[in-house]
Scaffold this motif. Structure first.
Motif, PDB file in Angstrom:
ATOM      1  N   SER A 263       0.850  -1.179   0.000  1.00  0.00           N
ATOM      2  CA  SER A 263       0.000   0.000   0.000  1.00  0.00           C
ATOM      3  C   SER A 263       0.894   1.239   0.000  1.00  0.00           C
ATOM      4  O   SER A 263       1.901   1.295   0.717  1.00  0.00           O
ATOM      5  CB  SER A 263      -0.915   0.029   1.223  1.00  0.00           C
ATOM      6  OG  SER A 263      -1.741  -1.118   1.269  1.00  0.00           O
ATOM      7  N   SER A 264       0.523   2.214  -0.820  1.00  0.00           N
ATOM      8  CA  SER A 264       1.311   3.440  -0.930  1.00  0.00           C
ATOM      9  C   SER A 264       0.389   4.647  -0.851  1.00  0.00           C
ATOM     10  O   SER A 264      -0.687   4.667  -1.445  1.00  0.00           O
ATOM     11  CB  SER A 264       2.101   3.469  -2.249  1.00  0.00           C
ATOM     12  OG  SER A 264       1.223   3.330  -3.358  1.00  0.00           O
ATOM     13  N   GLY A 265       0.807   5.646  -0.080  1.00  0.00           N
ATOM     14  CA  GLY A 265       0.066   6.887   0.055  1.00  0.00           C
ATOM     15  C   GLY A 265       0.859   8.037  -0.516  1.00  0.00           C
ATOM     16  O   GLY A 265       2.081   8.130  -0.311  1.00  0.00           O
ATOM     17  N   SER A 266       0.173   8.926  -1.212  1.00  0.00           N
ATOM     18  CA  SER A 266       0.869   9.954  -1.976  1.00  0.00           C
ATOM     19  C   SER A 266       0.312  11.341  -1.702  1.00  0.00           C
ATOM     20  O   SER A 266      -0.745  11.512  -1.086  1.00  0.00           O
ATOM     21  CB  SER A 266       0.768   9.631  -3.473  1.00  0.00           C
ATOM     22  OG  SER A 266       1.238  10.698  -4.269  1.00  0.00           O
ATOM     23  N   ARG A 267       1.034  12.311  -2.231  1.00  0.00           N
ATOM     24  CA  ARG A 267       0.595  13.694  -2.155  1.00  0.00           C
ATOM     25  C   ARG A 267      -0.588  13.961  -3.091  1.00  0.00           C
ATOM     26  O   ARG A 267      -1.264  14.981  -2.975  1.00  0.00           O
ATOM     27  CB  ARG A 267       1.759  14.627  -2.500  1.00  0.00           C
ATOM     28  CG  ARG A 267       1.556  16.068  -2.057  1.00  0.00           C
ATOM     29  CD  ARG A 267       2.829  16.879  -2.272  1.00  0.00           C
ATOM     30  NE  ARG A 267       2.748  18.193  -1.668  1.00  0.00           N
ATOM     31  CZ  ARG A 267       3.763  19.063  -1.623  1.00  0.00           C
ATOM     32  NH1 ARG A 267       4.935  18.731  -2.157  1.00  0.00           N
ATOM     33  NH2 ARG A 267       3.621  20.229  -1.047  1.00  0.00           N
ATOM     34  N   ASP A 268      -0.843  13.021  -4.010  1.00  0.00           N
ATOM     35  CA  ASP A 268      -1.991  13.162  -4.897  1.00  0.00           C
ATOM     36  C   ASP A 268      -3.297  12.724  -4.226  1.00  0.00           C
ATOM     37  O   ASP A 268      -4.314  12.609  -4.892  1.00  0.00           O
ATOM     38  CB  ASP A 268      -1.776  12.371  -6.187  1.00  0.00           C
ATOM     39  CG  ASP A 268      -1.597  10.874  -5.956  1.00  0.00           C
ATOM     40  OD1 ASP A 268      -1.814  10.425  -4.803  1.00  0.00           O
ATOM     41  OD2 ASP A 268      -1.254  10.162  -6.909  1.00  0.00           O
ATOM     42  N   HIS A 290      -9.119  10.818   1.362  1.00  0.00           N
ATOM     43  CA  HIS A 290      -8.375  11.964   1.897  1.00  0.00           C
ATOM     44  C   HIS A 290      -8.438  13.134   0.919  1.00  0.00           C
ATOM     45  O   HIS A 290      -8.421  12.957  -0.299  1.00  0.00           O
ATOM     46  CB  HIS A 290      -6.916  11.576   2.145  1.00  0.00           C
ATOM     47  CG  HIS A 290      -6.734  10.708   3.356  1.00  0.00           C
ATOM     48  ND1 HIS A 290      -6.807  11.197   4.636  1.00  0.00           N
ATOM     49  CD2 HIS A 290      -6.489   9.376   3.471  1.00  0.00           C
ATOM     50  CE1 HIS A 290      -6.602  10.205   5.492  1.00  0.00           C
ATOM     51  NE2 HIS A 290      -6.407   9.095   4.814  1.00  0.00           N
ATOM     52  N   ARG A 291      -8.503  14.332   1.477  1.00  0.00           N
ATOM     53  CA  ARG A 291      -8.582  15.543   0.682  1.00  0.00           C
ATOM     54  C   ARG A 291      -7.235  16.228   0.534  1.00  0.00           C
ATOM     55  O   ARG A 291      -7.115  17.195  -0.208  1.00  0.00           O
ATOM     56  CB  ARG A 291      -9.589  16.510   1.305  1.00  0.00           C
ATOM     57  CG  ARG A 291     -11.008  15.952   1.360  1.00  0.00           C
ATOM     58  CD  ARG A 291     -11.959  16.955   1.978  1.00  0.00           C
ATOM     59  NE  ARG A 291     -13.334  16.446   2.012  1.00  0.00           N
ATOM     60  CZ  ARG A 291     -14.360  17.110   2.504  1.00  0.00           C
ATOM     61  NH1 ARG A 291     -14.164  18.327   3.036  1.00  0.00           N
ATOM     62  NH2 ARG A 291     -15.573  16.584   2.505  1.00  0.00           N
ATOM     63  N   ASN A 311      -2.938  14.928   5.728  1.00  0.00           N
ATOM     64  CA  ASN A 311      -2.759  16.335   6.057  1.00  0.00           C
ATOM     65  C   ASN A 311      -4.093  17.058   6.193  1.00  0.00           C
ATOM     66  O   ASN A 311      -4.127  18.238   6.553  1.00  0.00           O
ATOM     67  CB  ASN A 311      -1.897  17.005   4.980  1.00  0.00           C
ATOM     68  CG  ASN A 311      -1.314  18.326   5.425  1.00  0.00           C
ATOM     69  OD1 ASN A 311      -1.000  18.516   6.602  1.00  0.00           O
ATOM     70  ND2 ASN A 311      -1.180  19.267   4.498  1.00  0.00           N
ATOM     71  N   ASP A 312      -5.198  16.357   5.921  1.00  0.00           N
ATOM     72  CA  ASP A 312      -6.534  16.923   6.104  1.00  0.00           C
ATOM     73  C   ASP A 312      -7.055  16.707   7.515  1.00  0.00           C
ATOM     74  O   ASP A 312      -8.252  16.888   7.767  1.00  0.00           O
ATOM     75  CB  ASP A 312      -7.506  16.325   5.092  1.00  0.00           C
ATOM     76  CG  ASP A 312      -7.525  14.800   5.133  1.00  0.00           C
ATOM     77  OD1 ASP A 312      -6.771  14.226   5.956  1.00  0.00           O
ATOM     78  OD2 ASP A 312      -8.273  14.186   4.360  1.00  0.00           O
ATOM     79  N   ASN A 313      -6.179  16.280   8.436  1.00  0.00           N
ATOM     80  CA  ASN A 313      -6.494  16.058   9.849  1.00  0.00           C
ATOM     81  C   ASN A 313      -7.419  14.861  10.054  1.00  0.00           C
ATOM     82  O   ASN A 313      -8.007  14.721  11.130  1.00  0.00           O
ATOM     83  CB  ASN A 313      -7.136  17.294  10.497  1.00  0.00           C
ATOM     84  CG  ASN A 313      -6.357  18.562  10.253  1.00  0.00           C
ATOM     85  OD1 ASN A 313      -5.199  18.521   9.857  1.00  0.00           O
ATOM     86  ND2 ASN A 313      -6.989  19.706  10.488  1.00  0.00           N
ATOM     87  N   ALA A 335      -2.328  17.598  11.028  1.00  0.00           N
ATOM     88  CA  ALA A 335      -2.007  16.437  10.201  1.00  0.00           C
ATOM     89  C   ALA A 335      -1.755  15.201  11.059  1.00  0.00           C
ATOM     90  O   ALA A 335      -1.166  15.268  12.135  1.00  0.00           O
ATOM     91  CB  ALA A 335      -0.784  16.737   9.344  1.00  0.00           C
ATOM     92  N   VAL A 336      -2.210  14.050  10.556  1.00  0.00           N
ATOM     93  CA  VAL A 336      -2.070  12.778  11.270  1.00  0.00           C
ATOM     94  C   VAL A 336      -1.049  11.927  10.530  1.00  0.00           C
ATOM     95  O   VAL A 336      -1.345  11.314   9.502  1.00  0.00           O
ATOM     96  CB  VAL A 336      -3.419  12.039  11.375  1.00  0.00           C
ATOM     97  CG1 VAL A 336      -3.251  10.753  12.170  1.00  0.00           C
ATOM     98  CG2 VAL A 336      -4.468  12.927  12.021  1.00  0.00           C
ATOM     99  N   LYS A 337       0.178  11.922  11.039  1.00  0.00           N
ATOM    100  CA  LYS A 337       1.227  11.066  10.491  1.00  0.00           C
ATOM    101  C   LYS A 337       1.498   9.867  11.399  1.00  0.00           C
ATOM    102  O   LYS A 337       1.730   8.760  10.924  1.00  0.00           O
ATOM    103  CB  LYS A 337       2.518  11.863  10.305  1.00  0.00           C
ATOM    104  CG  LYS A 337       3.691  11.015   9.823  1.00  0.00           C
ATOM    105  CD  LYS A 337       5.005  11.740   9.949  1.00  0.00           C
ATOM    106  CE  LYS A 337       6.160  10.829   9.531  1.00  0.00           C
ATOM    107  NZ  LYS A 337       7.481  11.467   9.743  1.00  0.00           N
TER     108      LYS A 337
END
Length: 471
Positions: A263-268, A290-291, A311-313, A335-337
């Motif tokens: 699984s990969s999460g991106s800035r897009d 995610h927005r 980054n949309d909390n 933001a939730v990292k």
């Protein structure tokens, strides 16, 4: 005063004369309660409170009278002995949130106790201690040895070009005891057994940079996310690239393995799930919700649920059957990292918020309800649970740059570690579960011994836990 009148008063009100009068049958004009040494036998358990001050979720903070919760319990037992006439002579390591045997017994007492004066001749009249014999034995009871956590790292490595970017994940520790670190456009491997450093790949020719690294569960493959949006998978033993996964249109800052599924999460704003064995032969799963940029991904220990932070909390929980989140949490204000699943409590998820939030929150994903929350006072960058005990470690950024070790569920701080001069943005747990490595923008990697191998009590088996046995 007339001596004869004074003598009549003393005879009438002295405890000895009262007992003689009762035996002789002569009535008294009033009944005076016996107050031995002004001991009122006050029963504080009869006072009903709206909330328990010892619970972390309440607004009132718990007063700590020592270095641990056991010191607080001992202090409470000492007060109960001296003020309420208790007979506690030993302290068990119990949580204050659960009523003790002595608290249950004190609930049966009345507010005042009327009795004849007791004979105190058998007490220790010649004792040099101002407290009772029971309290002296209580203070002499053996104290459980506290685990010592070193405040200094046992190893420090230079990490030049380690980026100071909150949304990246550039450090991971494999089950084969090899540390992968993304430095600039290169990925380096450091063996904890031999201390040898090797360069796995270099993206300089592509004018690219490393934005995330993640080992698979077996420790044989490492995935590398890039600034250009593609992900490469490398066979470490053969030192060669075995797959290149395209699809994202922006940097890939978060990676998480589930068997052979990556699984990969991106800035897009997309989360993509792909089988690394088939490459592009099988279409990927695109999870939209995610927005803003996806900066945190973690699979649950049973590999059934994926938690994502953005980054949309928002904090989302996904399963393997739907393309929309099954649970959504919006309580964080930044933001939730930082995301971590508990290996000891089924369905327990911890998450941390950024600079405007500073809180670590706990969620029961089985019911979808929030549980506890603690304000850490600074940006939460990473979270990791201990493999052996119900503890977790958190790393922080603005403005204290510290590392905190927490006891769950009391949420008391076990240790506070400092040393990084920049935000502690990266965290990885060693395969044996004892040590952690932290990375920061000060371009150093620091190794700390924070956890012990003493295993906690196993999670209670429940018929409602569908993943605890084969059916």
């Amino acid at each position: 005063m007339n001596p004869e009148f004074e003598e009549r008063i003393l005879k009438h009100y002295s405890p000895t004369s009262r007992r003689l009068s009762e035996n002789s049958g002569s009535p008294l004009d009033r009944f005076i309660p016996c107050r031995v040494n002004n001991n009122w036998q006050t029963n504080f358990a009869t006072v009903t409170k709206s909330g328990d001050a010892t619970t972390p979720s309440s607004g009132k903070k718990h007063r700590d009278y020592g270095d641990s919760m056991r010191d607080s319990v001992a202090y409470s037992c000492l007060l109960r002995n001296e003020l309420l006439g208790g007979t506690i002579d030993d302290v068990k390591c119990v949580d204050d949130s659960t009523p003790t045997k002595h608290q249950a017994l004190s609930a049966k007492r009345t507010l005042f106790k009327y009795q004849a004066e007791e004979d105190t001749s058998e007490l220790c009249s010649y004792s040099l201690s101002p407290i009772s014999a029971k309290s002296q034995k209580l203070l002499r009871s053996p104290k459980k040895a506290m685990r010592k956590i070193s405040r200094i790292p046992f190893k420090v490595l230079d990490a030049p070009e380690l980026q100071d970017d909150f949304y990246l994940n550039l450090v991971d520790w494999s089950n084969l005891n090899v540390l992968a670190v993304g430095l600039g456009s290169c990925v380096y491997l450091w063996s904890a057994c031999t201390s040898q450093v090797t360069r796995l790949c270099d993206l300089h020719a592509d004018s690219n940079s490393v934005t995330s690294v993640s080992w698979n569960e077996r420790g044989t493959y490492v995935a590398v996310g890039t600034h250009h949006g593609y992900v490469t998978v490398w066979d470490v033993a053969a030192n060669k690239q075995v797959n290149k996964l395209m699809g994202h249109s922006a940097r890939v800052g978060a990676l998480a393995w589930n068997g052979d599924i990556l699984s990969s999460g991106s800035r897009d704003r997309l989360i993509m799930q792909r089988d690394t064995r088939t490459g592009s032969a099988v279409p990927e799963r695109r999870l939209t919700g995610h927005r803003q940029e996806v900066c945190g991904l973690k699979w649950s220990p049973d590999n059934q649920y994926l938690a994502s932070g953005g980054n949309d909390n928002r904090l989302y929980v996904w399963n393997q059957h739907a393309l929309t989140p099954v649970q959504s949490y919006s309580e964080h204000m930044a933001a939730v990292k930082a995301i971590a699943w508990s290996p000891h409590h089924h369905g327990l998820l911890a998450s941390g918020g950024g600079t405007a939030d500073r809180c670590i929150r706990f969620w029961n994903t089985l019911t979808g309800q929030p549980m506890q929350c603690v304000d850490t006072g600074s940006q939460v960058c990473n979270l990791a649970w201990s493999k052996h005990s119900s503890e977790l470690v958190s790393t922080h950024g603005y403005s204290q740059n510290q590392i905190l070790v927490w006891k769950y569920p009391s949420l008391t701080q076990v240790a506070k570690l400092t040393g990084h001069s920049y935000r502690v943005l990266y965290l990885a747990l060693s395969p044996d579960g004892e040590a952690i490595v932290t990375g920061a923008g000060d371009e150093t990697l620091r190794f700390w011994n924070v956890f012990s191998k003493v295993r906690s009590q196993k999670e209670n088996k429940s018929l409602l836990n569908l993943f605890s046995s084969i059916r």
